[in-house]
Design a protein around this motif. Structure first.
Motif, mmCIF file in Angstrom:
data_model
loop_
_atom_site.group_PDB
_atom_site.id
_atom_site.type_symbol
_atom_site.label_atom_id
_atom_site.label_comp_id
_atom_site.label_asym_id
_atom_site.label_seq_id
_atom_site.Cartn_x
_atom_site.Cartn_y
_atom_site.Cartn_z
ATOM 1 N N THR A 44 14.694 -10.059 14.960
ATOM 2 C CA THR A 44 13.573 -9.181 14.652
ATOM 3 C C THR A 44 14.138 -7.933 13.991
ATOM 4 O O THR A 44 15.077 -7.326 14.511
ATOM 5 C CB THR A 44 12.804 -8.775 15.922
ATOM 6 O OG1 THR A 44 12.272 -9.952 16.540
ATOM 7 C CG2 THR A 44 11.668 -7.812 15.608
ATOM 8 N N VAL A 45 13.583 -7.570 12.835
ATOM 9 C CA VAL A 45 13.958 -6.320 12.188
ATOM 10 C C VAL A 45 12.969 -5.266 12.662
ATOM 11 O O VAL A 45 11.754 -5.436 12.524
ATOM 12 C CB VAL A 45 13.934 -6.432 10.649
ATOM 13 C CG1 VAL A 45 14.221 -5.080 10.008
ATOM 14 C CG2 VAL A 45 14.925 -7.487 10.175
ATOM 15 N N GLU A 46 13.507 -4.198 13.233
ATOM 16 C CA GLU A 46 12.671 -3.091 13.709
ATOM 17 C C GLU A 46 12.784 -1.918 12.743
ATOM 18 O O GLU A 46 13.885 -1.492 12.405
ATOM 19 C CB GLU A 46 13.121 -2.644 15.093
ATOM 20 C CG GLU A 46 12.365 -1.439 15.603
ATOM 21 C CD GLU A 46 12.892 -0.911 16.926
ATOM 22 O OE1 GLU A 46 12.376 0.128 17.376
ATOM 23 O OE2 GLU A 46 13.812 -1.514 17.504
ATOM 24 N N VAL A 47 11.654 -1.417 12.309
ATOM 25 C CA VAL A 47 11.604 -0.187 11.521
ATOM 26 C C VAL A 47 11.229 0.920 12.505
ATOM 27 O O VAL A 47 10.133 0.887 13.080
ATOM 28 C CB VAL A 47 10.552 -0.268 10.393
ATOM 29 C CG1 VAL A 47 10.524 1.023 9.601
ATOM 30 C CG2 VAL A 47 10.814 -1.464 9.489
ATOM 31 N N PRO A 60 11.796 4.723 -3.721
ATOM 32 C CA PRO A 60 10.910 3.585 -3.969
ATOM 33 C C PRO A 60 11.484 2.244 -3.517
ATOM 34 O O PRO A 60 10.741 1.402 -3.005
ATOM 35 C CB PRO A 60 10.702 3.597 -5.487
ATOM 36 C CG PRO A 60 10.952 5.007 -5.890
ATOM 37 C CD PRO A 60 11.972 5.532 -4.935
ATOM 38 N N THR A 61 12.774 2.011 -3.678
ATOM 39 C CA THR A 61 13.342 0.720 -3.282
ATOM 40 C C THR A 61 13.260 0.514 -1.771
ATOM 41 O O THR A 61 13.011 -0.595 -1.307
ATOM 42 C CB THR A 61 14.802 0.570 -3.750
ATOM 43 O OG1 THR A 61 15.547 1.712 -3.318
ATOM 44 C CG2 THR A 61 14.884 0.433 -5.252
ATOM 45 N N VAL A 62 13.446 1.582 -1.006
ATOM 46 C CA VAL A 62 13.338 1.483 0.455
ATOM 47 C C VAL A 62 11.884 1.244 0.842
ATOM 48 O O VAL A 62 11.576 0.386 1.677
ATOM 49 C CB VAL A 62 13.898 2.748 1.142
ATOM 50 C CG1 VAL A 62 13.598 2.747 2.637
ATOM 51 C CG2 VAL A 62 15.394 2.874 0.897
ATOM 52 N N GLN A 67 7.498 -2.021 2.847
ATOM 53 C CA GLN A 67 6.104 -2.406 2.647
ATOM 54 C C GLN A 67 5.968 -3.848 2.169
ATOM 55 O O GLN A 67 4.974 -4.505 2.473
ATOM 56 C CB GLN A 67 5.440 -1.457 1.650
ATOM 57 C CG GLN A 67 5.297 -0.060 2.204
ATOM 58 C CD GLN A 67 4.885 0.957 1.150
ATOM 59 O OE1 GLN A 67 5.176 0.807 -0.037
ATOM 60 N NE2 GLN A 67 4.223 2.011 1.597
ATOM 61 N N GLY A 68 6.953 -4.359 1.427
ATOM 62 C CA GLY A 68 6.883 -5.707 0.886
ATOM 63 C C GLY A 68 7.478 -6.737 1.826
ATOM 64 O O GLY A 68 6.759 -7.491 2.479
ATOM 65 N N ARG A 69 8.786 -6.760 1.904
ATOM 66 C CA ARG A 69 9.485 -7.765 2.725
ATOM 67 C C ARG A 69 9.113 -7.686 4.197
ATOM 68 O O ARG A 69 9.018 -8.693 4.877
ATOM 69 C CB ARG A 69 10.999 -7.588 2.612
ATOM 70 C CG ARG A 69 11.585 -8.080 1.351
ATOM 71 C CD ARG A 69 11.886 -9.524 1.511
ATOM 72 N NE ARG A 69 12.537 -10.027 0.314
ATOM 73 C CZ ARG A 69 12.802 -11.276 0.143
ATOM 74 N NH1 ARG A 69 12.496 -12.143 1.079
ATOM 75 N NH2 ARG A 69 13.374 -11.692 -0.945
ATOM 76 N N GLY A 72 5.271 -3.640 6.043
ATOM 77 C CA GLY A 72 4.897 -2.346 6.613
ATOM 78 C C GLY A 72 4.799 -2.360 8.126
ATOM 79 O O GLY A 72 4.258 -1.432 8.723
ATOM 80 N N ALA A 73 5.327 -3.397 8.742
ATOM 81 C CA ALA A 73 5.218 -3.544 10.201
ATOM 82 C C ALA A 73 6.404 -2.894 10.911
ATOM 83 O O ALA A 73 7.494 -2.785 10.353
ATOM 84 C CB ALA A 73 5.161 -5.026 10.569
ATOM 85 N N ARG A 74 6.191 -2.507 12.125
ATOM 86 C CA ARG A 74 7.280 -1.935 12.926
ATOM 87 C C ARG A 74 8.275 -3.025 13.311
ATOM 88 O O ARG A 74 9.481 -2.803 13.316
ATOM 89 C CB ARG A 74 6.694 -1.263 14.176
ATOM 90 C CG ARG A 74 7.749 -0.761 15.127
ATOM 91 C CD ARG A 74 7.698 0.739 15.313
ATOM 92 N NE ARG A 74 8.897 1.176 15.991
ATOM 93 C CZ ARG A 74 8.957 1.535 17.256
ATOM 94 N NH1 ARG A 74 7.862 1.565 17.984
ATOM 95 N NH2 ARG A 74 10.095 1.910 17.790
#
Length: 99
Positions: A44-47, A60-62, A67-69, A72-74
């Motif tokens: 799981t990738v956590e933002v 923008p790349t971040v 938002q894309g890959r 936009g989820a935590r």
């Protein structure tokens, strides 16, 4: 479950995410350690919430990555494949190779 800082760089800017992994289910015995045969981990990738709260301040790349890959989820579930020479994080579309 292991949690590892995952630093994503864009030029001189960076953002630190967290990669959580747990060993995947295996139906056959396997020796300890890594080999050339890929070992599957459930990940799981956590933002971090602070990153999401200030996403507009990142390059923008971040923003596109989050938002894309990562939609936009935590938290974003992903497969992680690891060998003695490389690690692939499917959810990020990256393959990290080492020596």
């Amino acid at each position: 479950m292991a949690a590892t800082p995952l630093v994503v760089r864009s030029g001189t800017e960076s953002v630190t995410l967290v990669l959580h992994t747990v060993d995947g289910l295996r139906q056959t015995p396997r020796s300890a350690g890594l080999t050339s045969d890929p070992r599957l981990f459930n990940g799981t990738v956590e933002v971090p919430q602070t990153v999401l709260d200030h996403l507009d301040s990142y390059p923008p790349t971040v923003r596109t990555l989050i938002q894309g890959r990562l939609h936009g989820a935590r938290f974003t579930p992903t497969d992680v494949r690891v060998t003695d020479r490389a690690m692939t994080v499917d959810g990020l579309g990256v393959n990290l190779s080492g020596n």
